[in-house]
Design an enzyme around this catalytic site. Sequence first.
Site, PDB file in Angstrom:
ATOM      1  N   GLU A  36       1.776   3.310   3.067  1.00 31.42           N
ATOM      2  CA  GLU A  36       2.440   2.545   4.124  1.00 31.42           C
ATOM      3  C   GLU A  36       3.931   2.369   3.812  1.00 31.42           C
ATOM      4  O   GLU A  36       4.560   1.391   4.197  1.00 31.42           O
ATOM      5  CB  GLU A  36       1.739   1.194   4.290  1.00 31.42           C
ATOM      6  CG  GLU A  36       0.276   1.352   4.712  1.00 31.42           C
ATOM      7  CD  GLU A  36      -0.506   0.050   4.767  1.00 31.42           C
ATOM      8  OE1 GLU A  36       0.111  -1.026   4.631  1.00 31.42           O
ATOM      9  OE2 GLU A  36      -1.737   0.098   4.935  1.00 31.42           O
ATOM     10  N   GLU A  74       0.837  -5.698  11.063  1.00 27.97           N
ATOM     11  CA  GLU A  74       0.359  -4.307  11.055  1.00 27.97           C
ATOM     12  C   GLU A  74       1.215  -3.511  12.036  1.00 27.97           C
ATOM     13  O   GLU A  74       0.973  -3.484  13.238  1.00 27.97           O
ATOM     14  CB  GLU A  74      -1.117  -4.253  11.441  1.00 27.97           C
ATOM     15  CG  GLU A  74      -2.045  -4.954  10.462  1.00 27.97           C
ATOM     16  CD  GLU A  74      -2.255  -4.180   9.162  1.00 27.97           C
ATOM     17  OE1 GLU A  74      -1.773  -3.027   9.073  1.00 27.97           O
ATOM     18  OE2 GLU A  74      -2.893  -4.719   8.248  1.00 27.97           O
ATOM     19  N   HIS A  99       2.617  -4.261   6.843  1.00 27.79           N
ATOM     20  CA  HIS A  99       1.660  -3.186   6.615  1.00 27.79           C
ATOM     21  C   HIS A  99       1.673  -2.264   7.827  1.00 27.79           C
ATOM     22  O   HIS A  99       2.379  -2.499   8.799  1.00 27.79           O
ATOM     23  CB  HIS A  99       0.251  -3.762   6.394  1.00 27.79           C
ATOM     24  CG  HIS A  99       0.088  -4.489   5.099  1.00 27.79           C
ATOM     25  ND1 HIS A  99      -0.517  -3.933   3.990  1.00 27.79           N
ATOM     26  CD2 HIS A  99       0.447  -5.741   4.720  1.00 27.79           C
ATOM     27  CE1 HIS A  99      -0.520  -4.799   2.999  1.00 27.79           C
ATOM     28  NE2 HIS A  99       0.062  -5.909   3.416  1.00 27.79           N
ATOM     29  N   HIS A 155       0.843  -1.191   0.000  1.00 27.97           N
ATOM     30  CA  HIS A 155       0.000   0.000   0.000  1.00 27.97           C
ATOM     31  C   HIS A 155       0.878   1.240   0.000  1.00 27.97           C
ATOM     32  O   HIS A 155       1.821   1.352   0.788  1.00 27.97           O
ATOM     33  CB  HIS A 155      -0.920  -0.006   1.214  1.00 27.97           C
ATOM     34  CG  HIS A 155      -1.990  -1.052   1.150  1.00 27.97           C
ATOM     35  ND1 HIS A 155      -2.446  -1.738   2.257  1.00 27.97           N
ATOM     36  CD2 HIS A 155      -2.686  -1.539   0.095  1.00 27.97           C
ATOM     37  CE1 HIS A 155      -3.386  -2.593   1.885  1.00 27.97           C
ATOM     38  NE2 HIS A 155      -3.547  -2.503   0.586  1.00 27.97           N
TER      39      HIS A 155
END
Length: 402
Positions: A168, A370, A311, A165
Amino acid sequence: MLSYTVRPGDTLLRVARHFGVSAASLLACNPRISENEPIPPGVVLRVPPTSDVWYAIQEGDTLERLSNLFGIASSAIEAANRSLGAASQWAAGTLLRIPAGPPNRIVDAQAEYGPEELQRDCGLLARRYETVETSIIGHSVMGRPITALKLGSGPYVIHANGAFHANEWITSVLLMTFVEDAAQACESGASWRNANVRQLLSEVTLWLVPMVNPDGVALVQEGLHPGHPMYNELLEMNRGSHRFSRWKANIRGVDLNDQFPAFWEEECSRRGTPGPGPRDYPGPRPLSEPEAAAMAAFTEEQQFELVLAMHTQGQEIYWNYRDYEPAESEALACRLGVSSSYRPVKLTGSDAGYKDWFIQTFRKPGFTIEAGIGVNPLPLTQFEDMYEDIAKLLLEAMTFRV
């Protein structure tokens, strides 16, 4: 004061890093610019004084000569002058910044870390450390290379990736910093974070793809300027806004982590996103985008024993996928959680991600990490705390044998 004319790709933090000054002092000297807005090319900035040395290249100068002259590593000189391009292209008269003191790091997390920084640092790391190898596994929509780094030579092959992404992108500099620190520890033979890295890298090969989505990363960091080959299309996809800080997709408006053939149709139905845009559009078909297709082909070629997809944000570890994961996945996720203080989570209601496809296809452990906490894009002020967690987590993953 020095004067500097902003060039395409420049940002506040990149200019500050280049001149060895703080962003705050640069803002104070240039009240016309804003901390949160891209700086248009052509703007002339006033740059406050710094303690660094400035040197005009002379005919016959080489990096080796400059390194000996100023007593610092040639890679440090290259790293301090990233915006000037490759050292082989520096011409006589070019003004170089020679950093004060003897910094010897290649990867720098003080400013935005984009495709140009990544490519230059990959080359520098491979030249400095024998244990680091690089290869190009594909190209983005706009032709940027998607680079993989190989660290170690052991028979147990694992993988980590970042920046699926666009907003990110901090995951890219987290992974690159880990490569540099692990390579340095391997070369010196010193213990690093209570780990014998040289021994680990004789048992493990770690393949990293730090920036899966280079086009999107550049868009988030630099904004959209006239002259971009997709200017009109991107403006339309972004509903007429020039603010791209929240953009997750690739340059064609496809979410690369919704691109994999793992119940892709159900993900399309769940997302309900009709067409290209900043986020959540899975594309016209699985693996339609060159970045996702390159990752799938690379993974099939290497047959990794486990993968970690980096991420942001949430400080969580997702370890399962529709009961396709092997029995040991939850226990391994708990080990990663203990090392990093992140929370293992059994996730439901998500399909078509890279980790999902890997687990379903190979029936081996796959994890989505994450990192950090807050609102994307996470600020670089979080970097040190995030890196403490991620470095421990990666080292722990390198001890797995499943």
